[in-house]
Design an enzyme around this catalytic site. Structure first.
Site, short mmCIF file in Angstrom:
data_model
loop_
_atom_site.label_atom_id
_atom_site.label_comp_id
_atom_site.label_asym_id
_atom_site.label_seq_id
_atom_site.Cartn_x
_atom_site.Cartn_y
_atom_site.Cartn_z
N ASP A 160 26.88 41.14 23.83
CA ASP A 160 26.77 41.10 25.29
C ASP A 160 26.49 42.49 25.87
O ASP A 160 27.39 43.32 25.95
CB ASP A 160 28.10 40.55 25.84
CG ASP A 160 28.16 40.52 27.35
OD1 ASP A 160 27.09 40.56 27.99
OD2 ASP A 160 29.28 40.47 27.88
N SER A 202 28.83 43.82 29.00
CA SER A 202 30.24 44.21 28.95
C SER A 202 30.41 45.18 27.78
O SER A 202 29.47 45.39 27.02
CB SER A 202 31.15 42.97 28.77
OG SER A 202 30.97 42.40 27.48
N ASN A 247 33.64 45.67 25.75
CA ASN A 247 34.75 45.51 24.79
C ASN A 247 34.42 44.49 23.71
O ASN A 247 33.66 43.56 23.93
CB ASN A 247 36.02 45.05 25.50
CG ASN A 247 36.61 46.13 26.40
OD1 ASN A 247 36.10 46.39 27.48
ND2 ASN A 247 37.68 46.76 25.95
N TRP A 257 36.37 41.62 21.50
CA TRP A 257 37.62 40.88 21.32
C TRP A 257 37.34 39.58 20.58
O TRP A 257 36.23 39.06 20.61
CB TRP A 257 38.31 40.59 22.66
CG TRP A 257 37.58 39.65 23.55
CD1 TRP A 257 36.71 39.97 24.55
CD2 TRP A 257 37.63 38.21 23.52
NE1 TRP A 257 36.22 38.84 25.14
CE2 TRP A 257 36.76 37.75 24.54
CE3 TRP A 257 38.32 37.28 22.74
CZ2 TRP A 257 36.55 36.39 24.78
CZ3 TRP A 257 38.11 35.93 22.99
CH2 TRP A 257 37.24 35.50 24.00
N TYR A 285 34.88 37.48 32.64
CA TYR A 285 33.47 37.22 32.34
C TYR A 285 32.97 36.13 33.27
O TYR A 285 33.76 35.49 33.96
CB TYR A 285 33.30 36.73 30.90
CG TYR A 285 33.67 37.73 29.85
CD1 TYR A 285 32.74 38.69 29.44
CD2 TYR A 285 34.92 37.72 29.27
CE1 TYR A 285 33.07 39.61 28.48
CE2 TYR A 285 35.26 38.64 28.30
CZ TYR A 285 34.33 39.60 27.91
OH TYR A 285 34.66 40.50 26.95
N ASP A 323 20.82 41.89 30.72
CA ASP A 323 22.08 41.40 30.18
C ASP A 323 21.89 40.27 29.17
O ASP A 323 21.58 39.14 29.53
CB ASP A 323 22.97 40.92 31.33
CG ASP A 323 24.33 40.44 30.85
OD1 ASP A 323 24.70 40.74 29.70
OD2 ASP A 323 25.03 39.76 31.62
N THR A 370 24.12 36.97 29.68
CA THR A 370 23.91 35.99 30.75
C THR A 370 22.67 35.20 30.37
O THR A 370 21.67 35.78 29.97
CB THR A 370 23.69 36.69 32.12
OG1 THR A 370 24.90 37.37 32.48
CG2 THR A 370 23.36 35.69 33.22
#
Length: 361
Positions: free
Chosen positions: A71, A74, A76, A78, A115, A254, A257
């Site tokens: 992505d 963003s 991070n 996880w 998100y 992005d 998206t």
């Protein structure tokens, strides 16, 4: 070059449609793709039902495998964890177990991220992360403790952010920054190729570009802000007429998206120009028979014209045909998501910083 193959899987929308749950779901979780770009603490649950590209990484020693969305909107990384028990999303996804990794270390901090698909909360830890055949040492990542209901319908387990550290929750160093500082890539850039129709062939290339993925020249566009991959857009036009972004606006490239998203009034204008009618949920439908005669839409970025034909911005499903132009509310920001990136190979150069765009091969 470090290659990370991406799989084009089933989207949440397709899964929910097959189960006859889509109508109910989209009422409950409206489409609000701007949430991740306007972090103000808690936000309502929303959906991005059309995300479909993910790749498999590993975490830990011995490695535990996870599919993640790469992505660029963003920062991070996880994945679900064994500490996530009450969320439905953790029941049907792979969960990381830190006790089974000899290289895992707790970080002691908690994590919370919003998100377009909703939110996740959890804890931070550090471990070895395997991406495309290289091992990133001491990568700090999130272990989810709770996940938004909508995430139960995503095929990917978690998310790997490719934007800048300046917007990372808890100021965590992103995976790509560590790849660069640990000497795992030859150049501080990565590029994304999304195949149009086939499930195979899409990939993220870390450390450079693959000339097989594009034709012609790469147009280099300077970033206006090194937070997201944000650039200046001059205008959006159809048949030579400016139909949106009059006088210029800001756009984010992005990969996380699925649609092309803009201010509601601009998107309504584009959709009416291409002959779509919009329902109360913002879905713009067209007659599938009309695709061949619908106009191209041109996005001018830093003086370069990028044209998207109707065959690329209309998606066909069991339920008919919808356009890939989504309403982002009153925010003036645009998101050029997968509908755009499938047409234009995207190069993310952290050194400029620049975005490079070239016609996909």
């Amino acid at each position: 070059l470090v290659r990370m193959p991406l799989i084009k899987g089933k989207t949440a929308r397709q899964t929910l449609q097959e189960k006859g749950l889509w109508e109910e779901y989209r009422k409950k979780y409206p489409y609000n793709p701007m949430v991740k770009f306007t972090q103000y603490g808690t936000e309502p649950m929303t959906n991005d039902a059309d995300m479909s590209y993910y790749g498999v990484i590993s975490i830990g020693t011995p490695p535990q495998s996870f599919s993640v969305i790469f992505d660029s909107g963003s920062s991070n990384l996880w994945v679900p964890s064994v500490y996530c028990s009450s969320s439905q999303a953790c029941q049907n996804h792979n969960k990381f177990n830190p006790q089974q990794s000899s290289s895992f270390q707790w970080n002691g901090e908690s994590l919370s991220i919003q998100y377009g698909t909703g939110s996740m909360t959890g804890y931070l830890g550090a471990d070895t992360v395997g991406v495309g055949g290289v091992s990133v040492a001491n990568q700090v990542f999130g272990l989810s403790q709770s996940e938004a209901p909508f995430m139960a319908h995503m095929q990917a387990d978690g998310i790997l952010g490719l934007a800048f550290q300046s917007i990372a929750s808890d100021n965590v160093v992103p995976v790509f920054n560590n790849m660069v500082s640990q000497g795992l890539v030859s150049q501080p850039m990565f590029s994304v190729y999304l195949s149009s129709n086939s499930a195979q062939g899409s990939e993220v290339v870390f450390g450079g570009v693959d000339s097989n993925h594009y034709t012609g020249q790469i147009a280099w566009i300077p970033l206006t802000s090194a937070t997201y991959w944000q650039i200046k857009m001059d205008s959006v036009s159809i048949n030579g007429q400016t139909v949106a972004c009059s006088g210029g606006c800001q756009a984010i490239i992005d990969t996380g998206t699925s649609l092309i998203v803009g201010p509601t009034s601009d998107i309504s204008n584009i959709n009416s120009w291409v002959g779509a009618s919009t329902d109360q949920y913002g879905d713009a439908t067209v007659n599938c028979q009309n695709i061949q005669s619908m106009p191209e839409v041109t996005f001018t970025l830093n003086g370069n014209a990028f044209t998207i034909p109707a065959t690329a911005y209309v998606s066909q499903s069991y339920y008919g045909c919808t356009t890939g132009f989504g309403q982002g509310g009153s925010d003036q920001l645009w998101i050029l998501g997968d509908v755009f990136i499938r047409q234009y190979y995207a190069v993310f150069d952290t050194q400029g910083p620049y975005i490079g765009l070239a016609k996909s091969a």
